[in-house]
Design a protein around this motif. Structure first.
Motif, PDB file in Angstrom:
ATOM      1  N   UNK B 316      56.068 -10.691 -51.894  1.00  0.00           N
ATOM      2  CA  UNK B 316      57.011  -9.569 -51.998  1.00  0.00           C
ATOM      3  C   UNK B 316      58.214 -10.092 -52.750  1.00  0.00           C
ATOM      4  N   UNK B 317      58.592  -9.459 -53.808  1.00  0.00           N
ATOM      5  CA  UNK B 317      59.745  -9.914 -54.578  1.00  0.00           C
ATOM      6  C   UNK B 317      60.280  -8.742 -55.387  1.00  0.00           C
ATOM      7  N   UNK B 318      61.284  -9.048 -56.234  1.00  0.00           N
ATOM      8  CA  UNK B 318      61.987  -7.974 -56.925  1.00  0.00           C
ATOM      9  C   UNK B 318      61.102  -7.123 -57.825  1.00  0.00           C
ATOM     10  N   UNK B 319      59.992  -7.668 -58.324  1.00  0.00           N
ATOM     11  CA  UNK B 319      59.163  -6.825 -59.189  1.00  0.00           C
ATOM     12  C   UNK B 319      57.745  -6.664 -58.643  1.00  0.00           C
ATOM     13  N   UNK B 320      57.557  -6.990 -57.365  1.00  0.00           N
ATOM     14  CA  UNK B 320      56.273  -6.707 -56.704  1.00  0.00           C
ATOM     15  C   UNK B 320      56.571  -6.276 -55.289  1.00  0.00           C
TER      16      UNK B 320
END
Lengths: 336, 377
Positions: B316-320
């Motif tokens: 989980x991150x800023x673009x996923x």
């Protein structure tokens, strides 16, 4: 999303535009070189106060990335930032002595300048202590990125704020003009971040990192937001709503993939925590011009001012963008 | 006998000019097609700039929007000119303005001279290849596509849905079996003139003009009718992303492109100065008489597609930010942390019920996914 909600968003956007129009009367052009802007140029917008010491490196860093023109608002600097900027051949400068807070922390000023000069351009909005890192930034200019985004019909590009800090006391090594701040503040937190979706605006909300653990150990939910969307193909109807954390129309906030894949994204290296920070904290506490009455500076003075150190044994030392990519802080997406 | 180059150009005309000079210097006749969207002024300037070259023609201009018939019409017109005006041409090579020759042109000429009867055109039936951009494969050939996928996605999708709902199907003209493949081909004079002079051509043209992405199927299908020898591969190296857009090559791909041993690559970023300098001037370095081998560089591009469509498991991150069930595997299950019991209770190392707490943590958080210890009832 219902019609009513869409309509409400429309009015919020209109409100932001009206505000920025009203606030622009406080801006006084110092040097206007905007006639030099050519179609297709990538423009950088920034607002600053007393950042003279950082400016030489800041400007050169972004010139090297291929920024063609800088549009800067000087909020009443007294350290010579204004004169320095006015002498730069690729800078257009505005001055204001109006309240930073009442211009919603500079957003209103920049929204106006972007509508006026940024329409149809890719615009990058960063602070002087933020260094933009994107996939392949060591071998490809920013124009390669924006051309690729154009070709992919993407209008906005996210870059999370990554707080950088030195090992040892923040004030141990003095920063010299022109120096790469990452030489001193070369450490970061690789994995203590919280993420959630803002259902109303559609953007992701990220918190965490050293500020959450050191300044807000007992109330991490109050820690500052780290999600940012600094690079946008600007249209005059666009408006930043809250710093560069979110924009309207909402489609611009969708810089992430929800179907399991990874979109491309970058990182803003946030070199705020240098020796200059401690004195700035005292000063900003007096001015109370920052977000939530400078809550962050207050938390700093309360929690770690005695032993100002952010480094811990889980800190990671910065190498390059590939390292951030591997750590999952940013992604190449399908750019190869 | 020589190789004739057709160039389809629409932007970055100065690069196109540079490459045209490179082809011409090796003695290749050129026919250039410029998109209608190129402004008259820039087109004139482009034409004048190239006027000193021998054996160069400009063909009738069409509008070349991606996925539409215009690209085929442009290729046909240019090919016609090529065959009529340059009788010495034996192979015709279709290239674009953003193509870059990676090996000395003479090597390409020799390579083709050794294979005078061979057509190089990637050409496979829909059953052979699983290309499904927009979820369409065999339906490309049985439905109609009057709306632009790029500009009118809504109408495009709706019209496909309507046709599916009504069970509408087009009849494929007798005798042809639809084939698809890369639009960048190299055909012999015989095959090309057979396609262009076919008495049935109006029928085929009418049919293909409503097919989706006809530039990937018109020549690919008809070459199967006439060719004596087809090698089903393109001599142009091009890689496609998950949406069917070509990957772009930059300066940092220099070594990768050298390793591919391909004759021509597409598509090059117009400002990739190092690539243009290296491949258009540095002949000595590029000289290598080997078979083109595009698969050598496949890995990084297939990884890019994988990353964009599936991503890293559990990230989980800023673009996923995957929706539920789209995580592609989780590396942690939901868990609770109980803290401070030692102050309240005395717990033996065997815990309350079940395994010690620390062990449970280790099995919940694992790169290969969580696993749950069996708890005896």
């Amino acid at each position: 999303m219902s019609f009513v909600q869409s309509y409400r968003m429309r009015w919020r956007r209109k409100y932001a535009k009206a505000r920025s129009f009203r606030k622009h009367f406080g801006l006084r052009p110092v040097v206007d070189r905007t006639a030099l802007i050519k179609p297709g140029d990538v423009l950088l917008f920034s607002t600053l106060r007393d950042e003279h010491i950082r400016l030489p490196y800041f400007l050169n860093y972004y010139r090297d990335l291929g920024i063609d023109h800088f549009l800067i608002v000087d909020n009443d600097s007294t350290d010579g930032s204004g004169d320095y900027l006015a002498d730069q051949p690729d800078v257009s400068l505005w001055h204001t002595s109006a309240s930073y807070k009442r211009a919603r922390f500079g957003v209103d000023w920049l929204n106006w300048l972007q509508s006026r000069y940024g329409h149809g351009h890719w615009t990058l909005v960063v602070d002087p202590d933020e260094l933009f890192v994107y996939p392949f930034c060591d071998t490809r200019p920013i124009r390669a990125l924006t051309d690729w985004l154009d070709g992919s019909n993407v209008r906005s590009f996210g870059a999370m704020l990554l707080d950088m800090y030195p090992k040892g006391r923040l004030d141990a090594v003095p920063y010299r003009r022109g120096q790469n701040p990452i030489e001193i503040a070369s450490w970061f937190d690789s994995g203590n971040y919280m993420i959630q979706k803002n259902r109303q605006y559609g953007n992701l909300w990220i918190q965490g990192g050293p500020r959450a653990r050191a300044f807000f150990p007992d109330s991490p939910a109050k820690a500052p937001a780290l999600n940012k969307i600094p690079l946008v193909k600007w249209h005059r109807r666009n408006a930043y709503i809250s710093s560069t954390h979110m924009l309207l129309p909402r489609g611009l906030n969708l810089t992430y993939d929800e179907w399991g894949g990874e979109s491309a994204s970058g990182v803003l290296l946030h070199a705020k925590f240098l020796d200059t920070f401690t004195q700035k904290a005292e000063e900003e506490m007096q001015r109370k011009q920052h977000y939530r009455a400078s809550l962050e500076y207050k938390a700093y003075l309360e929690n770690i001012a005695q032993t100002p150190e952010l480094w811990c044994k889980w800190s990671e030392k910065y190498i390059n963008w590939r390292q951030l990519e591997i750590l999952g802080l940013m992604s190449k997406g399908n750019w190869a | 006998m020589t190789v004739g180059i057709i160039m389809l150009v629409h932007t970055a005309l100065s690069r196109a000019e540079q490459v045209a000079r490179h082809w011409s210097a090796a003695g290749c006749p050129l026919v250039i097609h410029a998109d209608v969207s190129v402004p008259a002024k820039s087109f004139k300037a482009f034409q004048t700039a190239l006027s000193d070259l021998p054996d160069i023609r400009f063909s009738k201009r069409h509008r070349c929007e991606w996925g539409t018939w215009g690209l085929v019409a442009a290729s046909q017109a240019a090919a016609q000119t090529m065959l009529e005006d340059f009788p010495l041409v034996r192979h015709v090579y279709l290239a674009s303005g953003s193509c870059l020759p990676l090996r000395p042109v003479q090597e390409l000429i020799d390579y083709l001279a050794d294979r005078p009867q061979t057509d190089f055109i990637e050409s496979a039936t829909t059953a052979d290849v699983p290309w499904t951009i927009g979820g369409l494969d065999s339906e490309r050939f049985t439905l109609r596509f009057p709306f632009s996928w790029r500009k009118n996605r809504y109408l495009f999708d709706k019209y496909v849905a309507i046709q599916r709902g009504l069970g509408m199907k087009r009849r494929i003209p007798g005798g042809i079996v639809p084939h698809m493949g890369s639009q960048w081909w190299c055909l012999t004079r015989q095959t090309l003139s057979a396609i262009l002079d076919d008495p049935e051509r109006p029928v085929y043209d009418r049919y293909f003009s409503k097919v989706w992405i006809p530039d990937e199927s018109y020549f690919q299908t008809l070459a199967r009718q006439y060719s004596r020898q087809i090698e089903s591969r393109s001599l142009t190296l091009s890689k496609f992303d998950y949406q069917g857009k070509p990957h772009i090559f930059y300066d940092d791909h220099l070594q990768l492109l050298r390793r591919s041993d391909c004759f021509v690559a597409r598509k090059i970023w117009p400002q990739a100065n190092r690539l243009y300098d290296a491949f258009l001037t540095d002949a000595a370095h590029a000289m290598k008489r080997t078979e083109p081998n595009p698969s050598k560089i496949d890995r990084i591009f297939s990884k890019a597609v994988e990353r964009r469509t599936r991503g890293r498991p559990g990230l989980y991150m800023q673009s996923r930010f995957p929706a539920e069930t789209r995580e592609n595997g989780l590396t942690s299950a939901q868990y609770s942390v109980f803290h401070g019991f030692s102050a309240l209770l005395k717990i033996s190392s065997h815990g309350w019920h079940g395994p010690p707490v620390r062990v449970s943590m280790a099995t919940f958080l694992h790169p290969n996914g969580p696993s749950f210890p069996k708890v005896r009832p």
